[in-house]
Write an enzyme that holds these catalytic residues in place. Structure first.
Site, PDB file in Angstrom:
ATOM      1  N   GLY A  96      28.672   3.065 -19.248  1.00 18.17           N
ATOM      2  CA  GLY A  96      29.713   2.082 -18.944  1.00 18.17           C
ATOM      3  C   GLY A  96      29.856   1.893 -17.436  1.00 18.17           C
ATOM      4  O   GLY A  96      28.861   1.859 -16.711  1.00 18.17           O
TER       5      GLY A  96
ATOM      6  N   GLU B 122       0.251  -1.598 -10.308  1.00 20.79           N
ATOM      7  CA  GLU B 122      -1.060  -1.309 -10.930  1.00 20.79           C
ATOM      8  C   GLU B 122      -1.374  -2.270 -12.072  1.00 20.79           C
ATOM      9  O   GLU B 122      -1.862  -1.871 -13.132  1.00 20.79           O
ATOM     10  CB  GLU B 122      -1.162   0.165 -11.334  1.00 20.79           C
ATOM     11  CG  GLU B 122      -1.094   1.026 -10.084  1.00 20.79           C
ATOM     12  CD  GLU B 122      -1.676   2.412 -10.205  1.00 20.79           C
ATOM     13  OE1 GLU B 122      -2.434   2.674 -11.134  1.00 20.79           O
ATOM     14  OE2 GLU B 122      -1.365   3.223  -9.321  1.00 20.79           O
TER      15      GLU B 122
ATOM     16  N   ILE C 160       0.833  -1.198   0.000  1.00 20.29           N
ATOM     17  CA  ILE C 160       0.000   0.000   0.000  1.00 20.29           C
ATOM     18  C   ILE C 160       0.875   1.259   0.000  1.00 20.29           C
ATOM     19  O   ILE C 160       1.501   1.604   1.005  1.00 20.29           O
ATOM     20  CB  ILE C 160      -0.958   0.009   1.218  1.00 20.29           C
ATOM     21  CG1 ILE C 160      -1.789  -1.295   1.245  1.00 20.29           C
ATOM     22  CG2 ILE C 160      -1.853   1.243   1.172  1.00 20.29           C
ATOM     23  CD1 ILE C 160      -2.514  -1.635  -0.040  1.00 20.29           C
TER      24      ILE C 160
HETATM   25  N1  COS Z   1     -14.028  -1.109 -15.817  1.00 20.89           N
HETATM   26  C1  COS Z   1     -15.266  -1.399 -15.381  1.00 20.89           C
HETATM   27  N2  COS Z   1     -15.657  -2.649 -15.087  1.00 20.89           N
HETATM   28  C2  COS Z   1     -14.757  -3.648 -15.246  1.00 20.89           C
HETATM   29  C3  COS Z   1     -13.459  -3.404 -15.691  1.00 20.89           C
HETATM   30  C4  COS Z   1     -13.093  -2.087 -15.993  1.00 20.89           C
HETATM   31  N3  COS Z   1     -11.869  -1.774 -16.434  1.00 20.89           N
HETATM   32  N4  COS Z   1     -12.796  -4.569 -15.747  1.00 20.89           N
HETATM   33  C5  COS Z   1     -13.660  -5.532 -15.352  1.00 20.89           C
HETATM   34  N5  COS Z   1     -14.842  -4.946 -15.036  1.00 20.89           N
HETATM   35  C6  COS Z   1     -16.066  -5.635 -14.610  1.00 20.89           C
HETATM   36  C7  COS Z   1     -16.482  -6.642 -15.667  1.00 20.89           C
HETATM   37  O1  COS Z   1     -17.306  -6.022 -16.646  1.00 20.89           O
HETATM   38  C8  COS Z   1     -17.236  -7.655 -14.861  1.00 20.89           C
HETATM   39  O2  COS Z   1     -18.530  -7.169 -14.600  1.00 20.89           O
HETATM   40  P1  COS Z   1     -19.821  -8.150 -14.752  1.00 20.89           P
HETATM   41  O3  COS Z   1     -19.579  -9.231 -13.737  1.00 20.89           O
HETATM   42  O4  COS Z   1     -20.956  -7.247 -14.435  1.00 20.89           O
HETATM   43  O5  COS Z   1     -19.778  -8.652 -16.146  1.00 20.89           O
HETATM   44  C9  COS Z   1     -16.495  -7.674 -13.541  1.00 20.89           C
HETATM   45  O6  COS Z   1     -15.806  -6.420 -13.454  1.00 20.89           O
HETATM   46  C10 COS Z   1     -15.493  -8.785 -13.450  1.00 20.89           C
HETATM   47  O7  COS Z   1     -14.602  -8.672 -14.538  1.00 20.89           O
HETATM   48  P2  COS Z   1     -13.700  -9.863 -15.057  1.00 20.89           P
HETATM   49  O8  COS Z   1     -14.570 -11.084 -15.219  1.00 20.89           O
HETATM   50  O9  COS Z   1     -12.941  -9.390 -16.234  1.00 20.89           O
HETATM   51  O10 COS Z   1     -12.747 -10.092 -13.787  1.00 20.89           O
HETATM   52  P3  COS Z   1     -11.488 -11.025 -13.604  1.00 20.89           P
HETATM   53  O11 COS Z   1     -11.538 -11.591 -12.252  1.00 20.89           O
HETATM   54  O12 COS Z   1     -11.352 -11.946 -14.766  1.00 20.89           O
HETATM   55  O13 COS Z   1     -10.265  -9.971 -13.562  1.00 20.89           O
HETATM   56  C11 COS Z   1      -8.510  -8.565 -14.327  1.00 20.89           C
HETATM   57  C12 COS Z   1      -9.946  -9.115 -14.524  1.00 20.89           C
HETATM   58  C13 COS Z   1      -7.441  -9.629 -14.446  1.00 20.89           C
HETATM   59  C14 COS Z   1      -8.372  -7.565 -15.469  1.00 20.89           C
HETATM   60  C15 COS Z   1      -8.387  -7.861 -12.963  1.00 20.89           C
HETATM   61  O14 COS Z   1      -8.426  -8.801 -11.905  1.00 20.89           O
HETATM   62  C16 COS Z   1      -7.130  -7.052 -12.829  1.00 20.89           C
HETATM   63  O15 COS Z   1      -7.036  -5.946 -13.372  1.00 20.89           O
HETATM   64  N6  COS Z   1      -6.145  -7.557 -12.074  1.00 20.89           N
HETATM   65  C17 COS Z   1      -4.961  -6.804 -11.721  1.00 20.89           C
HETATM   66  C18 COS Z   1      -5.227  -5.993 -10.502  1.00 20.89           C
HETATM   67  C19 COS Z   1      -4.194  -4.965 -10.305  1.00 20.89           C
HETATM   68  O16 COS Z   1      -3.933  -4.150 -11.168  1.00 20.89           O
HETATM   69  N7  COS Z   1      -3.629  -4.944  -9.098  1.00 20.89           N
HETATM   70  C20 COS Z   1      -2.695  -3.977  -8.694  1.00 20.89           C
HETATM   71  C21 COS Z   1      -3.327  -3.172  -7.613  1.00 20.89           C
HETATM   72  S1  COS Z   1      -2.706  -1.593  -7.407  1.00 20.89           S
HETATM   73  S2  COS Z   1      -0.788  -1.821  -7.083  1.00 20.89           S
END
Ligand code: COS
Length: 380
Positions: free
Chosen positions: A339, A363, A158
Site C-alpha cells: 500500500g 541484453e 556500457i
Molecule cells: N548464435 C550464433 N550465431 C547467431 C546467433 C546466435 N544466437 N544469432 C544470429 N547468429 C548469426 C546468424 O546465424 C547469421 O549468420 P549467417 O549470416 O552466417 O547466416 C548472422 O548471425 C546474422 O543473424 P541474423 O540474420 O539473425 O541477424 P539480424 O540482424 O536479423 O539480428 C537479432 C538478429 C535481432 C536477434 C540481433 O540483432 C539481436 O539479438 N539484437 C539485440 C541485440 C541486443 O541484445 N543488444 C543489447 C546489447 S547488451 S545491453
C-alpha cells in the site's frame, strides 16, 4: 522464505551457502546506501571476485570455478535477491570474459586467470546511441593500419564503462551487415578510449553505465578476437548466455519481492486481521510466488540444455522474456501489497519496482526476445 533446491553436487550446496552469507552479510546492509548515491561498488566486486564468484561457469584450468551454468545462475539469483546491480555486474563481467575464453588466441587467453578471478573487470560494448536492437547495423569503424586498428565511434549503455579494465569492442572492419563486424579487446588505458560521465538511471543506479567514445583509439591488431568479420556471431553467442544471467537477476529480485510482501502481509493488520488473511491479497501473493517458481524452472531448463551442450538460444530468450516480465509484475504487486508503504523508500519495494523495469530492456529488449523465439518457430 528458503527456496528448496536440487543441486548437482555437494560443492554446489556449499557454494550457495557461501553466496547466501555474502548476500545477507555484505550486500544487504549496503545496497540502499549505494543505490541512493548511485555509486559503483568496485570494492564490493573485488570481495565477490576473491570469493571466486566472478568466473564461476568457466573451466578451472582457465582460472574459473568449473561450475555448471545451472549452479552459476542460482548464485546470481541469490546475489540479486540482496542487490541486483551486483548480480548484474557479475553477469556482465562473466559475459565479457566469453569472447576471449571461447575464441581468444593463446596470448589473449593468458589474461584469463586475472579476468576470471575478478582482478580485471570486463565490459561488453555492442550497443550504440543510434541503435541497440539492430546490432548488425552498428557504425563504430575500425580501420587497419599496419599492426593496429584505428577505431572511431561511440558505444552506449556500457555497464562498467569507465571502471572496466578491458573492453570487448564490437566494430565494423568490413562492409555493412553482420558479416562486417569484428571483436577487438581493448585495455582501459588505450589512448582515445574515452569513458563519458555515468548515466543517471531510474533504478539500478549503482551500476552507473556510461558511453564510451572511441576517438581514433589505436588497438593492436593482435587484440582481434576470433576472425575478422566473425564478431557478430561472438556477440550473439555471448548474449545467449548473458540473457540467462539477466533471467537469474530477475528471478532473485522477484523472489525478494514475494518474500518481503508476504512477511509484510503477515504482520500488517486491518479490520482486526493480518491483511494476508484476506483472499484478495492472499491469492495475489500465491500468484506472485507461482510466477517466480515458473520463471526459475524455465531459467534452469535453459541452463541445463546449455550445460549438456545442446542448443539453448531460444530457451534462453524465453527465460529472459518470462523472468523479467514476471519480475516487473511481481514487484508491481509487491508495492500494491504494501500500500502506501510500498511507495516510500523506507521499504525496498519501490526500488525493486524501478530495478525490474530495466531488466525488460537490457541484453535485448523483451520485444527482441519475442523476435528470436518467433523466428525459431518458423525457421526451416
Ligand atoms: N548464435 C550464433 N550465431 C547467431 C546467433 C546466435 N544466437 N544469432 C544470429 N547468429 C548469426 C546468424 O546465424 C547469421 O549468420 P549467417 O549470416 O552466417 O547466416 C548472422 O548471425 C546474422 O543473424 P541474423 O540474420 O539473425 O541477424 P539480424 O540482424 O536479423 O539480428 C537479432 C538478429 C535481432 C536477434 C540481433 O540483432 C539481436 O539479438 N539484437 C539485440 C541485440 C541486443 O541484445 N543488444 C543489447 C546489447 S547488451 S545491453
Amino acid at each position: 522464505m528458503t527456496v528448496e533446491r536440487i543441486l548437482p553436487t555437494e560443492e554446489a550446496y556449499e557454494l550457495l551457502g557461501l553466496t547466501r552469507e555474502i548476500a545477507q552479510g555484505e550486500l544487504a546492509p549496503q545496497v540502499a546506501r549505494y543505490e541512493q548515491k548511485g555509486e559503483f561498488p568496485r570494492d564490493i566486486l573485488r570481495t565477490i571476485g576473491r570469493a571466486g564468484l566472478l568466473g564461476l561457469p568457466y573451466p578451472e584450468a582457465d582460472g574459473g570455478g568449473g561450475q555448471p551454468y545451472e549452479v552459476y545462475l542460482q548464485v546470481l539469483e541469490i546475489l540479486a535477491s540482496s542487490w541486483v546491480a551486483i548480480a548484474e555486474a557479475v553477469s556482465v563481467h562473466t559475459l565479457s570474459c566469453f569472447p576471449v575464453a571461447a575464441f581468444g588466441t593463446e596470448r589473449q587467453r593468458k589474461s584469463l586467470p586475472e579476468m576470471l578471478g575478478g582482478e580485471l573487470l570486463g565490459a561488453y560494448c555492442l550497443s550504440e546511441p543510434q541503435g541497440g536492437s539492430d546490432a548488425a547495423a552498428l557504425a563504430t569503424r575500425a580501420v587497419r593500419e599496419v599492426d593496429e586498428y584505428v577505431v572511431t565511434g561511440t558505444k552506449a549503455w556500457i555497464t562498467h564503462g569507465g571502471r572496466a579494465d578491458f573492453y570487448n569492442i564490437f566494430c565494423r572492419t568490413g562492409g555493412p551487415g553482420p558479416g562486417g563486424i569484428s571483436c577487438l579487446l581493448a585495455d582501459a588505458a588505450t589512448g582515445g578510449l574515452l569513458p563519458q560521465a555515468p548515466e543517471r538511471l531510474m533504478g539500478l543506479r549503482s551500476s552507473a553505465p556510461a558511453q564510451i567514445v572511441l576517438d581514433g583509439a589505436r588497438i593492436p591488431a593482435d587484440r582481434l578476437v576470433g576472425e575478422e568479420g566473425g564478431g557478430f556471431r561472438i556477440a550473439m553467442q555471448a548474449l545467449d548466455a548473458g540473457r540467462l544471467g539477466i533471467a537469474a537477476c530477475a528471478v532473485g529480485l522477484a523472489q525478494a519481492a514475494v518474500d518481503y510482501a508476504a512477511a509484510y502481509a503477515k504482520e500488517r493488520t486491518q479490520f482486526g486481521k493480518p491483511i494476508a488473511s484476506f483472499q484478495g491479497l492472499g491469492f495475489m501473493l500465491a500468484d506472485m510466488a507461482t510466477q517466480v517458481s515458473a520463471a526459475r524452472a524455465l531459467m534452469l531448463e535453459a541452463a541445463r540444455l546449455k550445460d549438456a551442450g545442446r542448443p539453448f538460444s531460444t530457451e534462453a530468450a524465453k527465460a529472459k522474456l518470462f523472468a523479467t516480465d514476471v519480475a516487473m509484475k511481481v514487484t508491481t504487486d509487491a508495492v500494491q501489497v504494501l500500500g502506501g508503504s510500498g511507495y516510500v523508500n523506507d521499504h525496498p519495494a519501490e526500488r525493486w519496482f524501478r530495478e525490474a523495469k530495466v531488466l525488460q530492456i537490457v541484453e535485448g529488449t523483451n520485444q527482441i526476445q519475442r523476435l528470436v523465439i518467433s523466428r525459431s518457430l518458423t525457421r526451416d
